[in-house]
Scaffold this active site. Structure first.
Site, PDB file in Angstrom:
ATOM      1  N   HIS A 153      36.547 -20.393  33.132  1.00 23.17           N
ATOM      2  CA  HIS A 153      37.249 -20.935  31.964  1.00 23.17           C
ATOM      3  C   HIS A 153      36.262 -21.403  30.897  1.00 23.17           C
ATOM      4  CE1 HIS A 153      36.172 -25.045  33.201  1.00 23.17           C
ATOM      5  NE2 HIS A 153      36.631 -24.782  34.411  1.00 23.17           N
ATOM      6  N   CYS A 161      34.228 -24.772  39.435  1.00 24.50           N
ATOM      7  CA  CYS A 161      34.531 -23.570  38.645  1.00 24.50           C
ATOM      8  C   CYS A 161      33.259 -23.007  38.012  1.00 24.50           C
ATOM      9  CB  CYS A 161      35.551 -23.894  37.550  1.00 24.50           C
ATOM     10  SG  CYS A 161      37.179 -24.345  38.189  1.00 24.50           S
TER      11      CYS A 161
END
Length: 496
Positions: A153, A161
């Site tokens: 992202h 992430c």
């Protein structure tokens, strides 16, 4: 080119909105169809690079991630049917340690092979744009590993992430969108601790994750020697690459990540090339160890890494577990322009605290650190909406599972049958990576096999079996187009 891209995005939005109305969907689906972030055109310069490299805008893509180098690669299929590197993106932030994700809350970014379907694309991400990695896959589940909403992202903030800048994720997102419009059912995501080179294998030889890394290195090698997306299956709690059924088999192969492997063959063309590469790599690794290549030192107090091009722009910035974080590396990086906006809230990894003569050992189960109550990358303000691509995927029958059916089968050949053998992301806060010394482990020894000879097609056609049959657990989708690219009908005929 820009005008045509904008017009196409507008036509796409109108068509999706009309499909939503015909299907009786709610108003928020229509707003998603007009999501400006998700409909940004592929940059003109990148389209020009595709032309130079003999690639189509809507041809399949493949993504590789490397933690230690803090780089994300986008590969794209050329008109000869082979994948070629389109662009390398520096990763702004990744969290955890070198090694796979094991459990919810361990702050680890996943490693392994995953499949990204349209349903995993999130245009309403609180972190600008995102796509779900699909963790845990069938292999992870077979080992009892837990975790959810592990994303690639924007916003340059990570807790488990891979975080890019907003500008970077917009570009990557657009490449994935166009590949879906071209008919790719899912693109493969390969996540590694580092580039699987002899130097890195020698440096990390004492790491307890090495057996896992050697296993996924086989898939890395398959891609390196063929430049085709490796077909991925799981059985006996391990990865299996480019498996095909023997010519005399009466039934299709059925893989289950927790069950005994079925008898399968691997084309000689692939197996021989992979074996030769592995022998060369092992010989080079042995030479490096004999020459005294030092074992990676133990690092404490570091949570993940950051590419030097970003670390150089931050006061007292550090690359953490990524390479090139000291001295001249950062000085040179400070002269280059950062690829995107670095938010003011970015929390770079802490600088390394090293213990001489101590090997770096990645913890398989890092201690969980209480997470602050902050935004979640996968959650949109309106949680009831699944997102643009998720809605489109349901209408086109793609589904959202990361463990989906794989690619085209090799042609018949003389086989030697291989009998199966046992062999979330809120804003970051730095956490302490657990490390401990480990004794060297013997390299995994695998029986040498002779597999079936089969020539890879240069431009593989869609697999009728994969398109017609439901996905089986323990398989990762291939990247073969399932409909003709570059036509309006190919995009929207399924949702009329």
């Amino acid at each position: 080119m820009t005008y045509r891209s904008v017009v196409r995005a507008l036509i796409t939005s109108v068509a999706l909105a009309a499909a939503a109305l015909l299907a009786g969907c709610k108003g928020d689906d229509i707003s998603l169809a007009n999501n400006a972030k998700a409909n940004q055109p592929v940059p003109v310069k990148l389209v020009a690079d595709m032309t130079v490299k003999d690639m189509d805008l809507q041809s399949p893509i493949l993504v590789r991630l490397f933690k230690q180098e803090a780089e994300l690669e986008v590969w794209k299929q050329d008109r000869a049917g082979r994948f070629a590197l389109l662009k390398t993106y520096p990763i702004c932030r990744w969290s955890g340690d070198l090694g796979p994700k094991v459990r919810e809350g361990d702050r680890q970014a996943p490693e392994g092979f995953y499949s990204i379907s349209p349903a995993q694309m999130n245009p309403q991400s609180a972190y600008y744009l995102s796509f779900n990695t699909g963790y845990p896959n069938a292999f992870d589940k077979a080992l009892g590993r837990t975790g959810s909403q592990l994303m690639v992202h924007g916003d340059c903030s990570s807790r488990g992430c891979y975080a890019m800048t907003d500008e970077q994720i917009a570009e990557i997102y657009s490449l994935g969108r166009e590949s879906f419009f071209g008919g790719q059912r899912a693109f493969q995501l390969q996540a590694y601790p580092f580039r699987m080179t002899p130097v890195n294998m020698a440096k990390h030889r004492n790491n307890p994750n090495m057996p896992f890394w050697k296993m996924i290195k086989e898939g890395y090698d398959h891609f390196e020697v063929t430049r085709h997306e490796p077909k991925v299956d799981f059985c006996e709690k391990k990865y299996v690459f480019d498996a095909a059924k023997p010519p005399d088999a009466k039934r299709d192969l059925v893989f289950d990540a927790s069950a005994k492997c079925p008898a399968y063959v691997v084309p000689d063309e692939i197996a021989d090339a992979v074996r030769e590469k592995q022998q060369q790599d092992q010989a080079e690794t042995a030479k490096l160890i004999a020459k005294g290549t030092p074992v990676a030192r133990m690092n404490t107090g570091i949570d993940g890494g950051m590419n030097r091009v970003f670390a150089a722009k931050l006061p007292e910035g550090s690359t953490g577990l990524s390479e090139g974080g000291e001295g001249q590396g950062l000085s040179l990086a400070s002269l280059s322009r950062a690829p995107g906006t670095i938010p003011s809230h970015v929390n770079p990894p802490r600088g390394p605290v090293t213990s001489p003569q101590e090997p770096l050992v990645a913890s398989m189960t890092p201690a969980e650190t209480p997470a602050p109550a902050t935004r979640v990358a996968s959650a949109a303000p309106n949680a009831q909406s699944d997102g643009l691509f998720s809605s489109l995927a349901r209408k086109m029958g793609f589904g959202g599972s990361a463990d989906t059916t794989a690619s085209a089968q090799p042609g018949p050949a003389k086989p030697k049958v291989i009998e199966a053998k046992r062999n979330e992301p809120p804003r970051p806060e730095a956490s302490t990576s657990k490390a401990a010394a480990a004794t060297p482990k013997a390299a995994d020894s695998k029986p040498e096999t002779k597999q079936a000879a089969a020539r890879l097609p240069l431009n593989p056609s869609p697999s009728d079996t994969a398109a017609a049959s439901p996905a089986k657990d323990g398989q990762v989708a291939g990247s073969q187009p399932i409909m003709q690219a570059h036509s309006f009908e190919s995009r929207f005929s399924a949702v009329k």
